[in-house]
Design a protein around this motif. Structure first.
Motif, PDB file in Angstrom:
ATOM      1  N   PRO A 148     -16.631   4.689   5.686  1.00 25.80           N
ATOM      2  CA  PRO A 148     -15.775   4.614   4.490  1.00 25.80           C
ATOM      3  C   PRO A 148     -15.150   5.972   4.156  1.00 25.80           C
ATOM      4  O   PRO A 148     -15.769   7.017   4.362  1.00 25.80           O
ATOM      5  N   PHE A 149     -13.932   5.936   3.648  1.00 22.51           N
ATOM      6  CA  PHE A 149     -13.241   7.173   3.253  1.00 22.51           C
ATOM      7  C   PHE A 149     -13.553   7.518   1.804  1.00 22.51           C
ATOM      8  O   PHE A 149     -13.794   6.642   0.979  1.00 22.51           O
ATOM      9  N   GLU A 150     -13.485   8.810   1.514  1.00 25.68           N
ATOM     10  CA  GLU A 150     -13.675   9.295   0.144  1.00 25.68           C
ATOM     11  C   GLU A 150     -12.330   9.274  -0.589  1.00 25.68           C
ATOM     12  O   GLU A 150     -11.283   9.124   0.028  1.00 25.68           O
ATOM     13  N   ALA A 151     -12.397   9.461  -1.913  1.00 27.44           N
ATOM     14  CA  ALA A 151     -11.166   9.610  -2.704  1.00 27.44           C
ATOM     15  C   ALA A 151     -10.425  10.855  -2.219  1.00 27.44           C
ATOM     16  O   ALA A 151     -11.047  11.820  -1.772  1.00 27.44           O
ATOM     17  N   ASP A 152      -9.100  10.816  -2.271  1.00 23.42           N
ATOM     18  CA  ASP A 152      -8.299  11.946  -1.776  1.00 23.42           C
ATOM     19  C   ASP A 152      -6.956  11.923  -2.509  1.00 23.42           C
ATOM     20  O   ASP A 152      -6.190  10.959  -2.379  1.00 23.42           O
ATOM     21  N   GLU A 153      -6.704  12.980  -3.283  1.00 29.86           N
ATOM     22  CA  GLU A 153      -5.488  12.958  -4.116  1.00 29.86           C
ATOM     23  C   GLU A 153      -4.200  13.121  -3.296  1.00 29.86           C
ATOM     24  O   GLU A 153      -3.106  12.990  -3.833  1.00 29.86           O
ATOM     25  N   ARG A 154      -4.352  13.383  -2.001  1.00 25.19           N
ATOM     26  CA  ARG A 154      -3.141  13.587  -1.188  1.00 25.19           C
ATOM     27  C   ARG A 154      -2.576  12.289  -0.635  1.00 25.19           C
ATOM     28  O   ARG A 154      -1.637  12.306   0.154  1.00 25.19           O
ATOM     29  N   ARG A 155      -3.122  11.141  -1.007  1.00 25.51           N
ATOM     30  CA  ARG A 155      -2.603   9.874  -0.463  1.00 25.51           C
ATOM     31  C   ARG A 155      -1.238   9.528  -1.069  1.00 25.51           C
ATOM     32  O   ARG A 155      -1.001   9.779  -2.257  1.00 25.51           O
ATOM     33  N   THR A 156      -0.402   8.914  -0.266  1.00 22.82           N
ATOM     34  CA  THR A 156       0.843   8.324  -0.773  1.00 22.82           C
ATOM     35  C   THR A 156       0.477   6.970  -1.399  1.00 22.82           C
ATOM     36  O   THR A 156      -0.621   6.453  -1.151  1.00 22.82           O
ATOM     37  N   PRO A 157       1.398   6.353  -2.146  1.00 24.31           N
ATOM     38  CA  PRO A 157       1.073   5.032  -2.720  1.00 24.31           C
ATOM     39  C   PRO A 157       0.676   4.013  -1.650  1.00 24.31           C
ATOM     40  O   PRO A 157      -0.243   3.216  -1.853  1.00 24.31           O
ATOM     41  N   TYR A 158       1.314   4.019  -0.486  1.00 28.18           N
ATOM     42  CA  TYR A 158       0.943   3.074   0.580  1.00 28.18           C
ATOM     43  C   TYR A 158      -0.491   3.359   1.052  1.00 28.18           C
ATOM     44  O   TYR A 158      -1.322   2.444   1.151  1.00 28.18           O
ATOM     45  N   GLU A 159      -0.780   4.628   1.325  1.00 34.56           N
ATOM     46  CA  GLU A 159      -2.112   5.002   1.803  1.00 34.56           C
ATOM     47  C   GLU A 159      -3.176   4.636   0.757  1.00 34.56           C
ATOM     48  O   GLU A 159      -4.260   4.155   1.095  1.00 34.56           O
ATOM     49  N   LEU A 160      -2.813   4.868  -0.522  1.00 32.98           N
ATOM     50  CA  LEU A 160      -3.745   4.558  -1.610  1.00 32.98           C
ATOM     51  C   LEU A 160      -4.030   3.056  -1.621  1.00 32.98           C
ATOM     52  O   LEU A 160      -5.190   2.626  -1.756  1.00 32.98           O
ATOM     53  N   SER A 161      -2.982   2.245  -1.443  1.00 31.25           N
ATOM     54  CA  SER A 161      -3.194   0.789  -1.494  1.00 31.25           C
ATOM     55  C   SER A 161      -4.071   0.336  -0.325  1.00 31.25           C
ATOM     56  O   SER A 161      -4.923  -0.539  -0.489  1.00 31.25           O
ATOM     57  N   LYS A 162      -3.902   0.948   0.837  1.00 34.41           N
ATOM     58  CA  LYS A 162      -4.741   0.539   1.980  1.00 34.41           C
ATOM     59  C   LYS A 162      -6.189   0.983   1.741  1.00 34.41           C
ATOM     60  O   LYS A 162      -7.131   0.271   2.071  1.00 34.41           O
ATOM     61  N   TRP A 163      -6.366   2.155   1.175  1.00 32.42           N
ATOM     62  CA  TRP A 163      -7.722   2.640   0.880  1.00 32.42           C
ATOM     63  C   TRP A 163      -8.383   1.779  -0.202  1.00 32.42           C
ATOM     64  O   TRP A 163      -9.545   1.379  -0.067  1.00 32.42           O
ATOM     65  N   LEU A 164      -7.633   1.479  -1.274  1.00 33.42           N
ATOM     66  CA  LEU A 164      -8.206   0.669  -2.362  1.00 33.42           C
ATOM     67  C   LEU A 164      -8.591  -0.726  -1.853  1.00 33.42           C
ATOM     68  O   LEU A 164      -9.582  -1.301  -2.297  1.00 33.42           O
ATOM     69  N   GLY A 165      -7.822  -1.251  -0.913  1.00 35.56           N
ATOM     70  CA  GLY A 165      -8.179  -2.537  -0.300  1.00 35.56           C
ATOM     71  C   GLY A 165      -9.532  -2.428   0.383  1.00 35.56           C
ATOM     72  O   GLY A 165     -10.405  -3.286   0.226  1.00 35.56           O
ATOM     73  N   GLU A 166      -9.744  -1.349   1.117  1.00 39.03           N
ATOM     74  CA  GLU A 166     -11.032  -1.141   1.802  1.00 39.03           C
ATOM     75  C   GLU A 166     -12.171  -1.022   0.785  1.00 39.03           C
ATOM     76  O   GLU A 166     -13.234  -1.641   0.935  1.00 39.03           O
ATOM     77  N   VAL A 167     -11.931  -0.217  -0.255  1.00 43.38           N
ATOM     78  CA  VAL A 167     -12.991   0.023  -1.261  1.00 43.38           C
ATOM     79  C   VAL A 167     -13.392  -1.297  -1.927  1.00 43.38           C
ATOM     80  O   VAL A 167     -14.585  -1.596  -2.085  1.00 43.38           O
ATOM     81  N   ALA A 168     -12.388  -2.095  -2.279  1.00 41.87           N
ATOM     82  CA  ALA A 168     -12.668  -3.370  -2.962  1.00 41.87           C
ATOM     83  C   ALA A 168     -13.486  -4.287  -2.043  1.00 41.87           C
ATOM     84  O   ALA A 168     -14.428  -4.951  -2.493  1.00 41.87           O
ATOM     85  N   LEU A 169     -13.157  -4.317  -0.771  1.00 44.79           N
ATOM     86  CA  LEU A 169     -13.880  -5.207   0.155  1.00 44.79           C
ATOM     87  C   LEU A 169     -15.303  -4.717   0.393  1.00 44.79           C
ATOM     88  O   LEU A 169     -16.253  -5.507   0.404  1.00 44.79           O
ATOM     89  N   LEU A 170     -15.455  -3.398   0.579  1.00 42.76           N
ATOM     90  CA  LEU A 170     -16.793  -2.866   0.842  1.00 42.76           C
ATOM     91  C   LEU A 170     -17.701  -3.113  -0.365  1.00 42.76           C
ATOM     92  O   LEU A 170     -18.893  -3.394  -0.212  1.00 42.76           O
ATOM     93  N   GLY A 171     -17.131  -3.031  -1.564  1.00 42.98           N
ATOM     94  CA  GLY A 171     -17.897  -3.316  -2.788  1.00 42.98           C
ATOM     95  C   GLY A 171     -18.364  -4.770  -2.784  1.00 42.98           C
ATOM     96  O   GLY A 171     -19.526  -5.067  -3.073  1.00 42.98           O
ATOM     97  N   ARG A 172     -17.464  -5.674  -2.462  1.00 44.43           N
ATOM     98  CA  ARG A 172     -17.827  -7.108  -2.446  1.00 44.43           C
ATOM     99  C   ARG A 172     -18.850  -7.433  -1.362  1.00 44.43           C
ATOM    100  O   ARG A 172     -19.706  -8.301  -1.536  1.00 44.43           O
ATOM    101  N   ALA A 173     -18.754  -6.740  -0.254  1.00 40.10           N
ATOM    102  CA  ALA A 173     -19.653  -7.048   0.881  1.00 40.10           C
ATOM    103  C   ALA A 173     -21.098  -6.684   0.585  1.00 40.10           C
ATOM    104  O   ALA A 173     -22.008  -7.104   1.300  1.00 40.10           O
ATOM    105  N   GLU A 174     -21.310  -5.897  -0.495  1.00 39.66           N
ATOM    106  CA  GLU A 174     -22.690  -5.529  -0.850  1.00 39.66           C
ATOM    107  C   GLU A 174     -23.420  -6.662  -1.556  1.00 39.66           C
ATOM    108  O   GLU A 174     -24.638  -6.659  -1.669  1.00 39.66           O
ATOM    109  N   ARG A 175     -22.643  -7.643  -2.066  1.00 39.28           N
ATOM    110  CA  ARG A 175     -23.292  -8.747  -2.790  1.00 39.28           C
ATOM    111  C   ARG A 175     -24.108  -9.617  -1.839  1.00 39.28           C
ATOM    112  O   ARG A 175     -23.826  -9.657  -0.647  1.00 39.28           O
ATOM    113  N   GLN A 176     -25.040 -10.324  -2.412  1.00 43.78           N
ATOM    114  CA  GLN A 176     -25.871 -11.223  -1.585  1.00 43.78           C
ATOM    115  C   GLN A 176     -25.041 -12.368  -1.043  1.00 43.78           C
ATOM    116  O   GLN A 176     -24.111 -12.833  -1.705  1.00 43.78           O
ATOM    117  N   ASP A 177     -25.378 -12.812   0.129  1.00 38.32           N
ATOM    118  CA  ASP A 177     -24.689 -13.952   0.751  1.00 38.32           C
ATOM    119  C   ASP A 177     -23.192 -13.741   0.912  1.00 38.32           C
ATOM    120  O   ASP A 177     -22.414 -14.693   0.851  1.00 38.32           O
TER     121      ASP A 177
END
Ligand code: NAP
Length: 377
Positions: A148-177
Protein backbone atom coordinates in the motif's frame (compact mmCIF):
# COMPACT_ATOMS: atom_id res chain seq x y z
CA UNK A 1 -12.59 -18.83 -15.43
CA UNK A 2 -15.61 -16.62 -16.03
CA UNK A 3 -15.27 -12.90 -15.30
CA UNK A 4 -17.66 -9.99 -15.27
CA UNK A 5 -15.54 -7.20 -16.81
CA UNK A 6 -16.13 -3.45 -16.89
CA UNK A 7 -14.18 -1.14 -19.21
CA UNK A 8 -13.80 -3.66 -22.05
CA UNK A 9 -14.16 -0.90 -24.67
CA UNK A 10 -11.01 0.85 -23.42
CA UNK A 11 -7.30 0.38 -24.17
CA UNK A 12 -6.71 -2.41 -21.64
CA UNK A 13 -10.04 -4.06 -22.44
CA UNK A 14 -9.10 -4.18 -26.11
CA UNK A 15 -5.84 -5.83 -25.10
CA UNK A 16 -7.80 -8.40 -23.13
CA UNK A 17 -9.95 -9.30 -26.13
CA UNK A 18 -6.83 -9.50 -28.34
CA UNK A 19 -4.70 -11.57 -26.01
CA UNK A 20 -6.90 -13.86 -23.97
CA UNK A 21 -8.18 -17.06 -25.62
CA UNK A 22 -11.90 -17.61 -25.05
CA UNK A 23 -11.19 -21.24 -24.03
CA UNK A 24 -9.19 -19.91 -21.10
CA UNK A 25 -11.41 -17.09 -19.88
CA UNK A 26 -15.03 -16.30 -20.61
CA UNK A 27 -15.60 -12.56 -20.51
CA UNK A 28 -19.01 -11.13 -19.60
CA UNK A 29 -18.79 -7.45 -20.52
CA UNK A 30 -20.47 -4.72 -18.49
CA UNK A 31 -20.88 -1.76 -20.81
CA UNK A 32 -22.74 1.51 -20.48
CA UNK A 33 -25.13 2.38 -23.28
CA UNK A 34 -24.57 5.64 -25.14
CA UNK A 35 -27.45 7.86 -26.22
CA UNK A 36 -27.57 6.42 -29.72
CA UNK A 37 -26.24 2.87 -29.18
CA UNK A 38 -26.93 0.13 -26.69
CA UNK A 39 -24.20 -1.97 -25.10
CA UNK A 40 -24.49 -4.79 -27.63
CA UNK A 41 -24.19 -2.42 -30.60
CA UNK A 42 -21.14 -0.81 -29.04
CA UNK A 43 -19.45 -4.18 -28.56
CA UNK A 44 -20.30 -5.33 -32.09
CA UNK A 45 -18.69 -2.14 -33.41
CA UNK A 46 -15.63 -2.44 -31.15
CA UNK A 47 -15.03 -6.18 -31.62
CA UNK A 48 -16.57 -7.31 -34.92
CA UNK A 49 -14.68 -10.62 -34.85
CA UNK A 50 -15.89 -11.52 -31.32
CA UNK A 51 -19.71 -11.50 -31.64
CA UNK A 52 -20.05 -13.60 -28.47
CA UNK A 53 -19.16 -10.52 -26.40
CA UNK A 54 -22.17 -8.57 -27.66
CA UNK A 55 -24.36 -11.61 -27.06
CA UNK A 56 -23.29 -11.75 -23.38
CA UNK A 57 -23.36 -8.02 -22.64
CA UNK A 58 -24.86 -6.62 -19.48
CA UNK A 59 -25.60 -2.91 -19.38
CA UNK A 60 -24.48 -0.98 -16.36
CA UNK A 61 -22.54 1.98 -15.04
CA UNK A 62 -19.79 1.63 -12.46
CA UNK A 63 -20.69 4.91 -10.76
CA UNK A 64 -24.02 3.40 -9.65
CA UNK A 65 -24.50 1.07 -6.64
CA UNK A 66 -23.82 -2.55 -7.71
CA UNK A 67 -22.80 -1.02 -11.06
CA UNK A 68 -26.52 -0.51 -11.78
CA UNK A 69 -27.45 -4.21 -11.67
CA UNK A 70 -30.75 -5.23 -10.08
CA UNK A 71 -31.21 -8.12 -7.67
CA UNK A 72 -32.53 -10.50 -10.35
CA UNK A 73 -29.51 -9.89 -12.60
CA UNK A 74 -27.16 -10.37 -9.65
CA UNK A 75 -28.81 -13.69 -8.78
CA UNK A 76 -28.53 -14.86 -12.39
CA UNK A 77 -24.90 -13.80 -12.72
CA UNK A 78 -23.88 -15.26 -9.37
CA UNK A 79 -24.25 -18.83 -10.55
CA UNK A 80 -21.42 -19.00 -13.07
CA UNK A 81 -19.21 -15.98 -12.38
CA UNK A 82 -15.85 -16.60 -10.68
CA UNK A 83 -14.93 -12.98 -10.26
CA UNK A 84 -15.27 -9.33 -11.20
CA UNK A 85 -12.59 -7.42 -13.06
CA UNK A 86 -12.83 -3.64 -12.96
CA UNK A 87 -11.02 -2.03 -15.89
CA UNK A 88 -13.33 0.99 -15.98
CA UNK A 89 -11.57 4.22 -15.23
CA UNK A 90 -11.66 7.95 -15.84
CA UNK A 91 -8.31 8.26 -17.60
CA UNK A 92 -8.46 11.91 -18.61
CA UNK A 93 -5.72 13.33 -16.40
CA UNK A 94 -7.19 16.82 -16.85
CA UNK A 95 -10.66 15.83 -15.61
CA UNK A 96 -12.09 17.42 -12.46
CA UNK A 97 -12.06 15.79 -9.01
CA UNK A 98 -15.77 15.02 -9.22
CA UNK A 99 -15.53 12.96 -12.44
CA UNK A 100 -12.29 11.31 -11.38
CA UNK A 101 -13.61 10.27 -7.99
CA UNK A 102 -16.99 9.09 -9.35
CA UNK A 103 -15.34 6.46 -11.55
CA UNK A 104 -11.98 5.80 -9.92
CA UNK A 105 -13.08 5.76 -6.28
CA UNK A 106 -16.84 5.17 -6.17
CA UNK A 107 -16.73 2.86 -9.20
CA UNK A 108 -13.99 0.79 -7.53
CA UNK A 109 -15.97 0.44 -4.29
CA UNK A 110 -19.25 -0.28 -6.11
CA UNK A 111 -17.49 -3.15 -7.89
CA UNK A 112 -16.33 -4.58 -4.58
CA UNK A 113 -19.84 -4.36 -3.12
CA UNK A 114 -21.19 -6.01 -6.26
CA UNK A 115 -18.73 -8.87 -5.75
CA UNK A 116 -19.93 -9.20 -2.16
CA UNK A 117 -23.54 -9.35 -3.41
CA UNK A 118 -22.57 -12.04 -5.95
CA UNK A 119 -20.97 -14.03 -3.12
CA UNK A 120 -24.08 -13.67 -0.99
CA UNK A 121 -26.34 -14.77 -3.85
CA UNK A 122 -24.27 -17.85 -4.67
CA UNK A 123 -22.72 -18.77 -1.33
CA UNK A 124 -19.40 -19.17 -3.15
CA UNK A 125 -16.19 -17.17 -2.87
CA UNK A 126 -15.49 -14.67 -5.69
CA UNK A 127 -12.43 -12.65 -6.60
CA UNK A 128 -12.52 -8.91 -7.13
CA UNK A 129 -9.70 -7.45 -9.19
CA UNK A 130 -9.48 -3.69 -9.41
CA UNK A 131 -7.16 -2.14 -11.95
CA UNK A 132 -5.28 0.77 -10.46
CA UNK A 133 -2.25 2.56 -11.85
CA UNK A 134 1.44 2.70 -11.08
CA UNK A 135 0.88 6.48 -11.16
CA UNK A 136 -0.97 6.17 -7.84
CA UNK A 137 2.61 6.24 -6.46
CA UNK A 138 2.45 10.06 -6.72
CA UNK A 139 5.94 11.53 -6.45
CA UNK A 140 7.62 8.39 -5.03
CA UNK A 141 11.05 7.60 -6.44
CA UNK A 142 13.50 4.70 -6.07
CA UNK A 143 12.24 1.13 -5.80
CA UNK A 144 8.47 1.01 -5.50
CA UNK A 145 7.22 -2.16 -3.75
CA UNK A 146 3.91 -3.97 -4.32
CA UNK A 147 2.52 -2.71 -1.01
CA UNK A 148 0.00 0.00 0.00
CA UNK A 149 1.09 3.58 -0.72
CA UNK A 150 1.29 6.32 1.88
CA UNK A 151 -0.35 9.76 1.62
CA UNK A 152 1.65 12.07 -0.65
CA UNK A 153 0.82 15.72 -1.29
CA UNK A 154 2.53 15.62 -4.69
CA UNK A 155 -0.26 13.61 -6.35
CA UNK A 156 -2.26 15.08 -9.22
CA UNK A 157 -6.07 14.77 -9.00
CA UNK A 158 -5.94 11.65 -11.23
CA UNK A 159 -3.21 10.04 -9.11
CA UNK A 160 -5.13 10.96 -5.96
CA UNK A 161 -8.30 9.31 -7.28
CA UNK A 162 -6.43 6.10 -8.13
CA UNK A 163 -4.80 6.06 -4.69
CA UNK A 164 -8.09 6.80 -2.87
CA UNK A 165 -9.68 3.91 -4.78
CA UNK A 166 -6.96 1.60 -3.44
CA UNK A 167 -7.30 2.93 0.12
CA UNK A 168 -11.08 2.46 0.10
CA UNK A 169 -10.78 -1.13 -1.15
CA UNK A 170 -8.01 -2.12 1.26
CA UNK A 171 -10.14 -0.74 4.13
CA UNK A 172 -13.13 -2.83 3.04
CA UNK A 173 -11.04 -5.96 2.57
CA UNK A 174 -10.22 -5.93 6.29
CA UNK A 175 -13.84 -6.71 7.18
CA UNK A 176 -14.87 -10.25 7.97
CA UNK A 177 -16.09 -12.38 5.09
CA UNK A 178 -14.91 -9.83 2.56
CA UNK A 179 -14.35 -11.06 -1.03
CA UNK A 180 -10.78 -11.81 -2.13
CA UNK A 181 -9.16 -8.65 -3.39
CA UNK A 182 -6.47 -8.07 -5.98
CA UNK A 183 -5.27 -4.57 -6.84
CA UNK A 184 -3.40 -4.63 -10.13
CA UNK A 185 -1.38 -1.46 -10.67
CA UNK A 186 -0.98 -1.25 -14.41
CA UNK A 187 1.84 0.66 -16.11
CA UNK A 188 1.54 2.81 -19.23
CA UNK A 189 -0.24 1.08 -22.09
CA UNK A 190 0.89 1.12 -25.70
CA UNK A 191 -1.13 -0.21 -28.62
CA UNK A 192 -1.32 -3.83 -29.69
CA UNK A 193 2.08 -5.48 -30.15
CA UNK A 194 0.68 -7.32 -33.19
CA UNK A 195 -1.08 -4.54 -35.09
CA UNK A 196 -0.08 -1.24 -33.45
CA UNK A 197 -3.78 -0.34 -33.10
CA UNK A 198 -4.24 1.89 -30.08
CA UNK A 199 -6.28 4.42 -28.18
CA UNK A 200 -3.82 7.29 -27.89
CA UNK A 201 -3.80 7.77 -24.16
CA UNK A 202 -0.64 8.06 -22.15
CA UNK A 203 2.49 10.10 -21.73
CA UNK A 204 4.43 8.83 -24.72
CA UNK A 205 1.50 9.16 -27.12
CA UNK A 206 0.85 12.65 -25.81
CA UNK A 207 4.44 13.54 -26.46
CA UNK A 208 4.25 12.00 -29.92
CA UNK A 209 1.10 14.03 -30.66
CA UNK A 210 2.55 17.31 -29.39
CA UNK A 211 6.06 17.14 -30.82
CA UNK A 212 5.31 19.73 -33.51
CA UNK A 213 3.94 22.19 -30.96
CA UNK A 214 6.93 22.13 -28.60
CA UNK A 215 8.76 25.48 -28.78
CA UNK A 216 12.06 24.78 -30.66
CA UNK A 217 11.43 21.06 -30.14
CA UNK A 218 12.54 21.45 -26.52
CA UNK A 219 11.29 18.84 -24.07
CA UNK A 220 11.73 19.66 -20.36
CA UNK A 221 12.61 16.44 -18.53
CA UNK A 222 14.73 15.35 -15.62
CA UNK A 223 17.81 13.21 -16.16
CA UNK A 224 17.01 9.62 -15.28
CA UNK A 225 13.27 9.17 -15.48
CA UNK A 226 11.98 5.81 -16.66
CA UNK A 227 9.33 5.09 -19.26
CA UNK A 228 7.35 2.16 -17.86
CA UNK A 229 5.06 0.87 -20.59
CA UNK A 230 3.93 -2.38 -22.16
CA UNK A 231 1.78 -3.10 -25.21
CA UNK A 232 -1.84 -3.44 -24.13
CA UNK A 233 -2.16 -7.10 -25.16
CA UNK A 234 1.03 -8.03 -23.29
CA UNK A 235 -0.20 -6.29 -20.12
CA UNK A 236 -3.66 -7.85 -20.46
CA UNK A 237 -2.27 -11.38 -20.81
CA UNK A 238 -0.06 -10.86 -17.79
CA UNK A 239 -3.00 -9.64 -15.74
CA UNK A 240 -5.14 -12.62 -16.72
CA UNK A 241 -2.36 -15.10 -15.94
CA UNK A 242 -2.09 -13.58 -12.47
CA UNK A 243 -5.86 -13.81 -11.98
CA UNK A 244 -5.90 -17.45 -13.09
CA UNK A 245 -3.34 -18.18 -10.39
CA UNK A 246 -5.39 -16.31 -7.77
CA UNK A 247 -8.52 -18.12 -8.89
CA UNK A 248 -6.74 -21.47 -8.47
CA UNK A 249 -5.50 -20.53 -4.99
CA UNK A 250 -7.69 -17.77 -3.54
CA UNK A 251 -5.60 -15.45 -1.36
CA UNK A 252 -6.47 -14.81 2.26
CA UNK A 253 -4.98 -11.32 2.30
CA UNK A 254 -5.38 -8.60 -0.36
CA UNK A 255 -2.85 -8.87 -3.18
CA UNK A 256 -1.16 -5.88 -4.81
CA UNK A 257 0.70 -6.54 -8.05
CA UNK A 258 2.51 -4.34 -10.57
CA UNK A 259 1.53 -5.27 -14.12
CA UNK A 260 4.14 -3.23 -15.92
CA UNK A 261 7.65 -3.26 -17.41
CA UNK A 262 9.28 -2.91 -13.98
CA UNK A 263 13.05 -3.24 -13.95
CA UNK A 264 13.10 -3.60 -17.76
CA UNK A 265 11.62 -0.11 -18.30
CA UNK A 266 14.17 2.02 -20.22
CA UNK A 267 15.29 5.44 -19.08
CA UNK A 268 13.80 8.47 -20.80
CA UNK A 269 17.33 9.38 -21.93
CA UNK A 270 17.70 6.04 -23.67
CA UNK A 271 14.28 6.41 -25.32
CA UNK A 272 15.16 9.87 -26.65
CA UNK A 273 18.55 8.71 -27.95
CA UNK A 274 16.99 5.73 -29.69
CA UNK A 275 14.24 7.96 -31.06
CA UNK A 276 16.83 10.28 -32.60
CA UNK A 277 18.46 7.36 -34.41
CA UNK A 278 15.24 5.64 -35.47
CA UNK A 279 13.47 8.79 -36.62
CA UNK A 280 16.47 10.46 -38.20
CA UNK A 281 15.53 13.47 -40.33
CA UNK A 282 11.96 13.55 -39.09
CA UNK A 283 10.11 15.62 -36.51
CA UNK A 284 10.44 13.40 -33.44
CA UNK A 285 14.15 12.82 -34.04
CA UNK A 286 14.77 16.56 -33.60
CA UNK A 287 13.53 16.65 -30.00
CA UNK A 288 15.96 18.32 -27.63
CA UNK A 289 15.91 17.51 -23.93
CA UNK A 290 16.17 20.45 -21.52
CA UNK A 291 17.33 19.16 -18.16
CA UNK A 292 15.20 20.31 -15.25
CA UNK A 293 15.11 18.96 -11.70
CA UNK A 294 12.33 16.48 -10.89
CA UNK A 295 11.03 18.95 -8.30
CA UNK A 296 10.45 21.50 -11.08
CA UNK A 297 8.37 19.05 -13.12
CA UNK A 298 6.36 18.02 -10.06
CA UNK A 299 5.60 21.64 -9.18
CA UNK A 300 4.78 22.66 -12.74
CA UNK A 301 2.45 19.70 -13.29
CA UNK A 302 0.64 20.39 -10.02
CA UNK A 303 0.56 24.17 -9.92
CA UNK A 304 0.41 25.42 -13.50
CA UNK A 305 -3.09 24.06 -14.26
CA UNK A 306 -4.36 25.80 -11.09
CA UNK A 307 -3.35 29.26 -12.27
CA UNK A 308 -3.33 29.01 -16.03
CA UNK A 309 -6.16 27.65 -18.15
CA UNK A 310 -4.73 24.93 -20.35
CA UNK A 311 -6.49 23.19 -23.22
CA UNK A 312 -7.25 19.57 -22.29
CA UNK A 313 -4.64 18.16 -24.66
CA UNK A 314 -1.86 20.42 -23.33
CA UNK A 315 -2.95 19.79 -19.74
CA UNK A 316 -2.68 16.03 -20.35
CA UNK A 317 0.65 16.45 -22.13
CA UNK A 318 1.99 18.48 -19.19
CA UNK A 319 0.98 15.77 -16.71
CA UNK A 320 2.44 13.17 -19.07
CA UNK A 321 5.87 14.75 -18.45
CA UNK A 322 5.74 13.34 -14.93
CA UNK A 323 5.72 9.82 -16.27
CA UNK A 324 8.88 10.48 -18.29
CA UNK A 325 10.54 12.11 -15.30
CA UNK A 326 10.39 10.01 -12.15
CA UNK A 327 13.48 7.98 -11.40
CA UNK A 328 11.82 4.87 -10.06
CA UNK A 329 11.48 1.15 -10.64
CA UNK A 330 8.27 -0.70 -9.97
CA UNK A 331 8.96 -4.05 -8.36
CA UNK A 332 7.29 -7.11 -9.90
CA UNK A 333 8.28 -9.86 -7.47
CA UNK A 334 4.72 -10.61 -6.30
CA UNK A 335 3.57 -10.72 -9.89
CA UNK A 336 6.46 -13.05 -10.77
CA UNK A 337 5.51 -15.38 -7.93
CA UNK A 338 1.99 -15.70 -9.35
CA UNK A 339 2.68 -16.25 -13.03
CA UNK A 340 4.69 -19.20 -14.22
CA UNK A 341 6.24 -17.65 -17.34
CA UNK A 342 9.14 -15.21 -17.54
CA UNK A 343 7.92 -11.66 -17.12
CA UNK A 344 7.78 -9.62 -20.34
CA UNK A 345 10.56 -7.17 -21.06
CA UNK A 346 9.98 -3.73 -22.56
CA UNK A 347 11.97 -3.29 -25.73
CA UNK A 348 12.82 0.27 -26.55
CA UNK A 349 12.33 -0.06 -30.27
CA UNK A 350 8.84 -1.50 -29.92
CA UNK A 351 7.99 1.26 -27.49
CA UNK A 352 9.09 3.96 -29.91
CA UNK A 353 7.62 2.39 -33.02
CA UNK A 354 4.23 1.95 -31.36
CA UNK A 355 4.08 5.43 -29.85
CA UNK A 356 5.52 7.37 -32.78
CA UNK A 357 4.12 5.08 -35.49
CA UNK A 358 7.48 4.67 -37.19
CA UNK A 359 7.82 2.09 -39.95
CA UNK A 360 10.14 -0.89 -39.41
CA UNK A 361 13.69 -0.15 -40.69
CA UNK A 362 15.58 -2.25 -43.21
CA UNK A 363 18.66 -2.34 -40.97
CA UNK A 364 18.22 -2.11 -37.24
CA UNK A 365 20.39 0.41 -35.40
CA UNK A 366 22.19 -0.87 -32.32
CA UNK A 367 21.89 0.76 -28.97
CA UNK A 368 24.07 0.58 -25.89
CA UNK A 369 21.80 -0.23 -22.98
CA UNK A 370 19.00 -2.17 -24.64
CA UNK A 371 18.49 -5.26 -26.67
CA UNK A 372 16.44 -4.26 -29.69
CA UNK A 373 13.83 -6.68 -30.89
CA UNK A 374 12.37 -6.36 -34.36
CA UNK A 375 9.00 -4.67 -34.36
CA UNK A 376 6.26 -7.07 -35.41
CA UNK A 377 4.06 -5.37 -38.02
N1 NAP B 1 -3.87 3.60 -20.46
C1 NAP B 1 -2.84 3.63 -19.62
O1 NAP B 1 -1.71 3.96 -20.01
C2 NAP B 1 -3.04 3.22 -18.17
C3 NAP B 1 -1.92 3.25 -17.32
C4 NAP B 1 -2.07 2.86 -15.99
C5 NAP B 1 -3.31 2.47 -15.50
N2 NAP B 1 -4.39 2.49 -16.34
C6 NAP B 1 -5.68 2.08 -15.73
O2 NAP B 1 -6.19 0.97 -16.45
C7 NAP B 1 -7.63 1.04 -16.48
C8 NAP B 1 -8.06 0.93 -17.92
O3 NAP B 1 -7.46 2.02 -18.62
P1 NAP B 1 -7.66 2.21 -20.18
O4 NAP B 1 -6.43 2.85 -20.70
O5 NAP B 1 -8.18 0.98 -20.77
O6 NAP B 1 -8.81 3.33 -20.13
P2 NAP B 1 -9.66 3.92 -21.34
O7 NAP B 1 -9.11 3.50 -22.64
O8 NAP B 1 -9.86 5.37 -21.06
O9 NAP B 1 -11.07 3.17 -21.14
C9 NAP B 1 -11.82 3.40 -19.98
C10 NAP B 1 -12.90 2.34 -19.94
O10 NAP B 1 -13.68 2.55 -18.77
C11 NAP B 1 -15.05 2.59 -19.15
N3 NAP B 1 -15.82 3.45 -18.24
C12 NAP B 1 -15.51 4.69 -17.84
N4 NAP B 1 -16.47 5.15 -17.02
C13 NAP B 1 -17.39 4.17 -16.92
C14 NAP B 1 -18.63 4.05 -16.23
N5 NAP B 1 -19.10 5.03 -15.46
N6 NAP B 1 -19.31 2.89 -16.32
C15 NAP B 1 -18.87 1.87 -17.09
N7 NAP B 1 -17.70 1.93 -17.79
C16 NAP B 1 -16.99 3.07 -17.70
C17 NAP B 1 -15.04 3.18 -20.54
O11 NAP B 1 -16.26 2.89 -21.18
P3 NAP B 1 -16.84 3.82 -22.36
O12 NAP B 1 -16.36 3.19 -23.63
O13 NAP B 1 -18.31 3.72 -22.14
O14 NAP B 1 -16.32 5.21 -22.14
C18 NAP B 1 -13.85 2.43 -21.14
O15 NAP B 1 -14.24 1.13 -21.51
C19 NAP B 1 -8.01 2.34 -15.79
O16 NAP B 1 -8.35 2.08 -14.47
C20 NAP B 1 -6.74 3.16 -15.84
O17 NAP B 1 -6.68 4.07 -14.75
C21 NAP B 1 -4.29 2.83 -17.66
Amino acid sequence: MKLLVSGLTGQLGSGLVEAVPSELVELVPLVRPLASRDGAARLRAAFPTSPELAARVIEGDVTRPHWGLDAATIRQLAIGIDGVLNLAGETNWAAGRRELDATNVRGAVNGYELTRALEAASGARKLYCHVSSIHAAGGMTGRVPETPFEADERRTPYELSKWLGEVALLGRAERQDAPSLCIARVGGLLGSSATGVTRRRNSLYMLADRVDGLPFGILPISRSGRVDMLPRDVAARLLIDALLALHATPPEAPQIIHVCAGESAPTTDAVLRALASLDEGHRAGRLRALRVPTRGIVMATQQLPRYQHLARTWHNALIGLRYLTFERTFERSRLAALVSETLPVATIEQLIRLAFELPAPRVLPTHDDLSLARFAR
